[in-house]
Write a protein that holds these residues in place. Structure first.
Motif, PDB file in Angstrom:
ATOM      1  N   VAL A  60      -7.146  -0.277 -21.167  1.00 43.19           N
ATOM      2  CA  VAL A  60      -6.747  -1.621 -20.736  1.00 43.19           C
ATOM      3  C   VAL A  60      -7.791  -2.267 -19.826  1.00 43.19           C
ATOM      4  O   VAL A  60      -8.535  -1.590 -19.135  1.00 43.19           O
ATOM      5  N   ASP A  61      -7.792  -3.592 -19.846  1.00 48.46           N
ATOM      6  CA  ASP A  61      -8.650  -4.363 -18.945  1.00 48.46           C
ATOM      7  C   ASP A  61      -7.901  -4.731 -17.672  1.00 48.46           C
ATOM      8  O   ASP A  61      -8.498  -4.877 -16.610  1.00 48.46           O
ATOM      9  N   VAL A  62      -6.590  -4.918 -17.815  1.00 49.89           N
ATOM     10  CA  VAL A  62      -5.739  -5.328 -16.697  1.00 49.89           C
ATOM     11  C   VAL A  62      -4.435  -4.544 -16.783  1.00 49.89           C
ATOM     12  O   VAL A  62      -3.869  -4.407 -17.868  1.00 49.89           O
ATOM     13  N   LEU A  63      -3.981  -4.048 -15.655  1.00 49.53           N
ATOM     14  CA  LEU A  63      -2.653  -3.439 -15.589  1.00 49.53           C
ATOM     15  C   LEU A  63      -1.717  -4.493 -15.030  1.00 49.53           C
ATOM     16  O   LEU A  63      -1.980  -5.044 -13.954  1.00 49.53           O
ATOM     17  N   ILE A  64      -0.642  -4.778 -15.760  1.00 55.45           N
ATOM     18  CA  ILE A  64       0.362  -5.677 -15.198  1.00 55.45           C
ATOM     19  C   ILE A  64       1.579  -4.855 -14.796  1.00 55.45           C
ATOM     20  O   ILE A  64       1.978  -3.929 -15.501  1.00 55.45           O
ATOM     21  N   VAL A  65       2.130  -5.185 -13.646  1.00 55.48           N
ATOM     22  CA  VAL A  65       3.303  -4.509 -13.105  1.00 55.48           C
ATOM     23  C   VAL A  65       4.306  -5.612 -12.748  1.00 55.48           C
ATOM     24  O   VAL A  65       4.347  -6.071 -11.604  1.00 55.48           O
ATOM     25  N   PRO A  66       5.091  -6.062 -13.752  1.00 52.17           N
ATOM     26  CA  PRO A  66       5.989  -7.202 -13.534  1.00 52.17           C
ATOM     27  C   PRO A  66       7.379  -6.822 -13.026  1.00 52.17           C
ATOM     28  O   PRO A  66       8.363  -7.523 -13.276  1.00 52.17           O
ATOM     29  N   SER A  67       7.476  -5.732 -12.301  1.00 48.46           N
ATOM     30  CA  SER A  67       8.770  -5.220 -11.831  1.00 48.46           C
ATOM     31  C   SER A  67       9.517  -6.231 -10.973  1.00 48.46           C
ATOM     32  O   SER A  67       8.922  -6.968 -10.203  1.00 48.46           O
ATOM     33  N   TRP A  68      10.836  -6.200 -11.105  1.00 51.14           N
ATOM     34  CA  TRP A  68      11.684  -7.034 -10.241  1.00 51.14           C
ATOM     35  C   TRP A  68      11.770  -6.409  -8.864  1.00 51.14           C
ATOM     36  O   TRP A  68      12.014  -7.081  -7.877  1.00 51.14           O
ATOM     37  N   GLU A  69      11.596  -5.097  -8.826  1.00 50.27           N
ATOM     38  CA  GLU A  69      11.561  -4.338  -7.575  1.00 50.27           C
ATOM     39  C   GLU A  69      10.677  -3.126  -7.831  1.00 50.27           C
ATOM     40  O   GLU A  69      10.711  -2.542  -8.899  1.00 50.27           O
ATOM     41  N   GLU A  70       9.865  -2.798  -6.879  1.00 50.07           N
ATOM     42  CA  GLU A  70       8.940  -1.672  -7.043  1.00 50.07           C
ATOM     43  C   GLU A  70       8.752  -1.033  -5.675  1.00 50.07           C
ATOM     44  O   GLU A  70       8.135  -1.620  -4.800  1.00 50.07           O
ATOM     45  N   PRO A  71       9.303   0.180  -5.458  1.00 52.40           N
ATOM     46  CA  PRO A  71       9.216   0.781  -4.136  1.00 52.40           C
ATOM     47  C   PRO A  71       7.784   1.032  -3.671  1.00 52.40           C
ATOM     48  O   PRO A  71       7.434   0.688  -2.564  1.00 52.40           O
ATOM     49  N   PHE A  72       6.952   1.619  -4.500  1.00 48.47           N
ATOM     50  CA  PHE A  72       5.571   1.859  -4.091  1.00 48.47           C
ATOM     51  C   PHE A  72       4.615   1.570  -5.234  1.00 48.47           C
ATOM     52  O   PHE A  72       3.728   0.771  -5.105  1.00 48.47           O
ATOM     53  N   GLY A  73       4.746   2.225  -6.337  1.00 49.13           N
ATOM     54  CA  GLY A  73       3.901   1.951  -7.488  1.00 49.13           C
ATOM     55  C   GLY A  73       2.601   2.725  -7.486  1.00 49.13           C
ATOM     56  O   GLY A  73       1.528   2.144  -7.367  1.00 49.13           O
ATOM     57  N   ILE A  74       2.697   4.041  -7.636  1.00 49.90           N
ATOM     58  CA  ILE A  74       1.496   4.877  -7.656  1.00 49.90           C
ATOM     59  C   ILE A  74       0.551   4.465  -8.779  1.00 49.90           C
ATOM     60  O   ILE A  74      -0.669   4.572  -8.652  1.00 49.90           O
ATOM     61  N   VAL A  75       1.109   3.947  -9.867  1.00 53.08           N
ATOM     62  CA  VAL A  75       0.267   3.521 -10.995  1.00 53.08           C
ATOM     63  C   VAL A  75      -0.680   2.385 -10.575  1.00 53.08           C
ATOM     64  O   VAL A  75      -1.784   2.262 -11.099  1.00 53.08           O
ATOM     65  N   ILE A  76      -0.254   1.601  -9.604  1.00 52.09           N
ATOM     66  CA  ILE A  76      -1.123   0.532  -9.090  1.00 52.09           C
ATOM     67  C   ILE A  76      -2.356   1.148  -8.428  1.00 52.09           C
ATOM     68  O   ILE A  76      -3.485   0.722  -8.677  1.00 52.09           O
ATOM     69  N   LEU A  77      -2.135   2.159  -7.593  1.00 50.52           N
ATOM     70  CA  LEU A  77      -3.269   2.842  -6.949  1.00 50.52           C
ATOM     71  C   LEU A  77      -4.161   3.524  -7.974  1.00 50.52           C
ATOM     72  O   LEU A  77      -5.386   3.495  -7.848  1.00 50.52           O
ATOM     73  N   GLU A  78      -3.555   4.142  -8.980  1.00 51.80           N
ATOM     74  CA  GLU A  78      -4.349   4.804 -10.015  1.00 51.80           C
ATOM     75  C   GLU A  78      -5.233   3.797 -10.744  1.00 51.80           C
ATOM     76  O   GLU A  78      -6.409   4.064 -11.009  1.00 51.80           O
ATOM     77  N   ALA A  79      -4.675   2.632 -11.057  1.00 48.78           N
ATOM     78  CA  ALA A  79      -5.456   1.592 -11.744  1.00 48.78           C
ATOM     79  C   ALA A  79      -6.572   1.088 -10.843  1.00 48.78           C
ATOM     80  O   ALA A  79      -7.727   0.958 -11.284  1.00 48.78           O
ATOM     81  N   MET A  80      -6.248   0.805  -9.589  1.00 44.17           N
ATOM     82  CA  MET A  80      -7.260   0.303  -8.663  1.00 44.17           C
ATOM     83  C   MET A  80      -8.404   1.303  -8.517  1.00 44.17           C
ATOM     84  O   MET A  80      -9.575   0.930  -8.556  1.00 44.17           O
TER      85      MET A  80
END
Length: 168
Positions: free
Chosen positions: A65-85
């Protein structure tokens, strides 16, 4: 999209955003969830440039992927965000729960309002149209993870937390 496939993760909003974006974009959805919900998403995605990959390893998914989208209505932390970054993948997430604590809007990623698919589509378009912004966000995201979430920094913080708990 990567992770649990369930309504609160914003898959419906992502489908609507891609309905607005058109055929020049492709959405990959990786993860597991309730089969009836996934089948419902697949029916609504007919004719859209969307692929359901099932379970995938995060590292393998992020290479695709070129961009990870995380369109959650609620997201406590989101480890996948850190992994992508950390992997140098740009992130667009909703400003709901943990994502605003992880990334700075416009500096290390983009934040949009939850349950606003057109705002999500606009952010995807803006990011895809601006090479300089993509490079800046990617660079700052990698630095941010290194400076705030590297394991060598996290272990002493966790140790201090447990020591503090034991002392109280």
């Amino acid at each position: 999209l990567l992770g649990e496939i369930s309504p609160h993760k914003g898959h419906d909003d992502a489908l609507e955003a891609f309905r607005h974006l058109g055929p020049h974009y492709q959405l990959l959805i990786g993860g597991r969830g309730k089969l009836s919900y996934i089948k419902s998403l697949e029916r609504r995605a007919v004719g859209l440039p969307i692929k359901f990959l099932g379970f995938v390893k995060p590292a393998d998914f992020l290479k695709k992927v070129d961009v990870l989208i995380v369109p959650s209505w609620e997201e406590p932390f989101g480890i996948v965000i850190l992994e992508a970054m950390a992997a140098g993948v740009n992130v667009i997430a909703t400003a709901a729960g943990g994502p605003p604590e992880i990334l700075e809007n416009g500096k290390s990623g983009l934040l949009v309002s939850p349950r606003h698919p057109y705002e999500l589509a606009s952010a995807i378009q803006a990011l895809s149209a601006d090479d300089k912004l993509r490079v800046q966000l990617r660079k700052r995201a990698i630095e941010h993870v290194k400076n705030h979430y590297d394991i060598s920094l996290m272990i002493p913080k966790i140790e201090r937390f447990y020591v503090q708990l034991l002392e109280d």
